[in-house]
Motif scaffolding. Sequence first.
Motif, mmCIF file in Angstrom:
data_model
loop_
_atom_site.group_PDB
_atom_site.id
_atom_site.type_symbol
_atom_site.label_atom_id
_atom_site.label_comp_id
_atom_site.label_asym_id
_atom_site.label_seq_id
_atom_site.Cartn_x
_atom_site.Cartn_y
_atom_site.Cartn_z
ATOM 1 N N THR A 185 3.846 -4.242 -22.739
ATOM 2 C CA THR A 185 2.435 -4.385 -23.101
ATOM 3 C C THR A 185 2.262 -5.570 -24.036
ATOM 4 O O THR A 185 1.299 -6.342 -23.930
ATOM 5 C CB THR A 185 1.904 -3.096 -23.761
ATOM 6 N N TYR A 202 -2.009 1.798 -22.903
ATOM 7 C CA TYR A 202 -3.025 1.581 -23.917
ATOM 8 C C TYR A 202 -3.618 0.177 -23.854
ATOM 9 O O TYR A 202 -4.412 -0.209 -24.720
ATOM 10 C CB TYR A 202 -2.476 1.869 -25.319
ATOM 11 N N HIS A 203 -3.268 -0.584 -22.825
ATOM 12 C CA HIS A 203 -3.885 -1.890 -22.619
ATOM 13 C C HIS A 203 -3.651 -2.314 -21.174
ATOM 14 O O HIS A 203 -2.615 -2.012 -20.575
ATOM 15 C CB HIS A 203 -3.288 -2.953 -23.551
#
Length: 392
Positions: A185, A202-203
């Motif tokens: 990430t 989360y991204h």
Amino acid sequence: MNIMDIKKMCKFIHIGRLIIIIIDLLIFIPLIILTLISRFIPKKYDVGLGPQPLINNVYHKKALNKYGYKTVTFVCQTYFITREFDIILNIPILNYYILYFYSIYNCKILYIYFNGGSLYNTTYKYIESSLYKLANVKTVVMPYGADVQDLTRCNNIIFKNNIFKDYPTFKMMRTQISKKIDIWTRGADYIISGCEWVDYMYHWDKLLLSHFSIDTEEVKPNIYYKFDKNKTIKILHVPNHKNIKGTKYFIKAIEELKSEGYNLEFIMVQRVPNSEVKKFISEADIIADQLVIGWYAMYAIEAMAMGKPVICYLREDLYNLYIEEGLIEKDEIPLINANIFNIKDVLRNILNNPNKILELGKKGRDFVLKHHSLEAIGKHFDEINRYLLKRY
């Protein structure tokens, strides 16, 4: 096996690991030097896909080729599903390094998964993203499933409960999976997400229904469903993991419907090559995909491309996410949405409306052409590559 044999085996394993560590350490300085040199070498290919032996990469290569990219697929090993890769290298220990150097000396961009690139199984797996930057090779990272499934982040408790049953040792992978999510990430140049993978990530830079593509000229209907009240309806299920696909609920529902007088045949196929799976799909009337995971993947796409109606559980929150993102319209996905609690009623309703089977089959084909054809997914890849290579 006695205690002495076990001790000898453990000693042998420790010696083997020590040899691998020594090789890894000896290669460190040459690794850095050769990586740095690769920055200045003209690249033969625009894109490299690997090293995970996933059938996705076979289709992704075709999608990229549609848009004029020279592409190569490379793997360290193969599974039973397919061997349709350009380079298959299986040399113990050294294959990881050989494919790593091959990829950075030949490719401008690498499409990889959250397991990592060719060094994923070496001492250098945690600095691999930095090595690609040193080599000036761009990385596009995307998930396929188990590579991002840190179950502490899972929103689907029924799925979590069932994955333990299929893979009791999966708990041992959590720390490594979590580390890889963080490493890539932060370290990737571009990140794709989709499916239910969004639970664990989360991204992302691009959100898709999924990145799965398929050759719709190669995978297409041989004949659409035709109703015949005397005909046995064939329902096909191809579970690579029975609990998280909800296999027992399919079986229970179909047996109960048969006892009600419905003329059904349940066909379950496991661990066969993809070419054989497609033959089974072509001969089936209805495809039973999954009732637990919450989104569709490659098997459902193949079936829809062949004009088959597919039973598949779609989570409402995921559906709403992709509507909000503008990727689909409300009720656009032509899957028969069912879960473990209502599968018998949903299936009975479909069987009582045979024209619906034909309608869903045709809509499924159109849906795949729009969202998962080589042209559709290739367009997304082309946009990503143009951004990374600044090719306008």
